[in-house]
Design a protein around this motif. Structure first.
Motif, PDB file in Angstrom:
ATOM      1  N   ARG A  47      -3.420   7.974  -9.483  1.00  0.00           N
ATOM      2  CA  ARG A  47      -3.715   6.553  -9.650  1.00  0.00           C
ATOM      3  C   ARG A  47      -3.272   6.050 -11.019  1.00  0.00           C
ATOM      4  N   ARG A  50       0.354   5.362 -10.639  1.00  0.00           N
ATOM      5  CA  ARG A  50       0.567   4.246  -9.712  1.00  0.00           C
ATOM      6  C   ARG A  50       1.735   4.470  -8.761  1.00  0.00           C
ATOM      7  N   LEU A 109      -1.994   6.782   2.159  1.00  0.00           N
ATOM      8  CA  LEU A 109      -1.595   6.361   0.815  1.00  0.00           C
ATOM      9  C   LEU A 109      -0.347   7.089   0.331  1.00  0.00           C
ATOM     10  N   SER A 117       1.948   1.927   0.838  1.00  0.00           N
ATOM     11  CA  SER A 117       1.385   1.913  -0.505  1.00  0.00           C
ATOM     12  C   SER A 117       2.457   2.321  -1.500  1.00  0.00           C
ATOM     13  N   TYR A 231      -7.806  -3.295   2.030  1.00  0.00           N
ATOM     14  CA  TYR A 231      -7.040  -4.029   1.023  1.00  0.00           C
ATOM     15  C   TYR A 231      -5.715  -3.341   0.706  1.00  0.00           C
ATOM     16  N   ASP A 232      -5.745  -2.031   0.483  1.00  0.00           N
ATOM     17  CA  ASP A 232      -4.568  -1.310  -0.003  1.00  0.00           C
ATOM     18  C   ASP A 232      -3.612  -0.901   1.111  1.00  0.00           C
ATOM     19  N   CYS A 233      -4.141  -0.562   2.285  1.00  0.00           N
ATOM     20  CA  CYS A 233      -3.305  -0.002   3.356  1.00  0.00           C
ATOM     21  C   CYS A 233      -3.071  -0.985   4.494  1.00  0.00           C
ATOM     22  N   HIS A 235      -3.680  -4.166   4.225  1.00  0.00           N
ATOM     23  CA  HIS A 235      -3.295  -5.410   3.563  1.00  0.00           C
ATOM     24  C   HIS A 235      -4.040  -6.610   4.148  1.00  0.00           C
ATOM     25  N   ARG A 237      -6.615  -8.565   2.975  1.00  0.00           N
ATOM     26  CA  ARG A 237      -7.394  -8.843   1.771  1.00  0.00           C
ATOM     27  C   ARG A 237      -8.650  -9.662   2.067  1.00  0.00           C
TER      28      ARG A 237
END
Length: 325
Positions: A47, A50, A109, A117, A231-233, A235, A237
């Motif tokens: 992380r 990034r 991820l 991601s 949120y991250d995968c 999307h 939100r």
């Protein structure tokens, strides 16, 4: 994820509880606990980066392979030795379902195809534009031939490199070109893990809602990771923020008692969910179109009337959330 502190606490506690009656299950839980502690440090490093730099074999790529290998081994132990034996338990069953979704979350991820991601190795590297001078394609700078020659001349035929192929086979011997993606596929197939991970999260959420109360720290840990997954995968939100808000409301509505340890975990997770409610929103903006909150408006009015601008009007909490957890 599978390395959260709440999950590690429950793994150790439940493994100790089932050890007198089921030594095999307890041993597997302890192994998954050790694995999750190990993968926690690897995920923190990933992380911070990034995005994994696949050109640095000894650092970023090795870290990527280690995360995939640990997650794969943890999932194998979970599906073969833990999930078949948790039918008579409550918290352990929810934890097992949550860990399965967490391992697939890691796959999404870092190794999903197509990538979703920027942390994955299969994410294409964007081309850098050199201010109108053409696209920088990463070609090495030109060096004259005299700089490429070594000052040390080999004294033995084997020092010149690999031995030459036998006569007649010069054009048939080729070294394999192994890409980082192909090397990772040896550990884990390159497929789309997103639908499977999403389905496992839904199953774990449904199980937690039916077996655990709203302020249970294991339930909060599951909802927190699911909000991050959305949120991250996925999307989604808005769905992530909506889930975080709904989970906080369920915590305040819960009437069951908590011990000190679970209370501390619940407070920390509620704080994280509060930040996730505002994730992706600009400063001073909200879902109502960017209008400032009432406390900000009142403070601005006081400042314009000539009073000290340092006066801060406390915000009014929503109905039913007056008392902190």
């Amino acid at each position: 994820m599978a390395s959260s502190e709440v999950d590690q606490k429950f793994l150790g506690r439940l493994a100790k509880a089932v050890e007198p009656n089921n030594a095999l299950l307890a041993s597997m839980l302890f192994k998954i606990l050790g694995l999750s502690i190990n993968v926690a440090g690897q995920l923190v490093k990933a992380r911070k980066q990034r995005r994994l730099d696949t050109t640095r074999m000894t650092q970023s790529l090795e870290l990527y392979f280690h995360i995939l290998w640990l997650s794969r081994e943890g999932l194998v132990m979970l599906e073969q030795y833990v999930l078949p034996m948790v039918g008579d338990y409550v918290e352990l069953k929810v934890l097992a379902y949550k860990l399965r979704a967490s391992f697939y979350h890691i796959f999404v991820l870092f190794h999903n195809n197509p990538p979703v991601s920027p942390m994955g190795i299969m994410t294409p590297e964007p081309l850098r534009v050199d201010k109108g001078k053409g696209v920088d394609r990463g070609e090495p700078p030109y060096m004259p031939p005299e700089y490429l020659r070594s000052s040390i001349q080999p004294t033995h035929p084997y020092e010149q490199g690999a031995p030459a192929p036998p006569p007649g086979f010069e054009g048939q011997v080729q070294m394999p070109n192994i890409t980082p993606e192909a090397a990772a596929n040896f550990l884990l197939p390159s497929v789309d893990y997103l639908p499977t991970a999403h389905q496992y999260f839904r199953e774990a959420i449904a199980l937690a809602d039916s077996l655990l109360w709203g302020s249970h720290s294991l339930r909060l840990s599951l909802k927190t990771e699911y909000a991050a997954f959305l949120y991250d995968c996925v999307h989604d939100r808005e769905g992530s923020r909506r889930l975080a808000k709904q989970t906080i409301a369920e915590v305040y509505e819960a009437t069951e008692g908590l011990d000190d340890d679970m209370y501390d975990d619940a407070c920390e997770l509620v704080t994280v969910l509060g930040k996730m409610m505002k994730r992706g929103l600009g400063a001073g903006s909200s879902r109502s179109g960017g209008k400032p909150s009432p406390s900000v408006t009142q403070a601005a009015a006081v400042s314009q009337s000539g009073e000290s601008s340092a006066t801060v009007v406390p915000s009014v909490p929503p109905v039913g959330m007056e008392n902190p957890i």
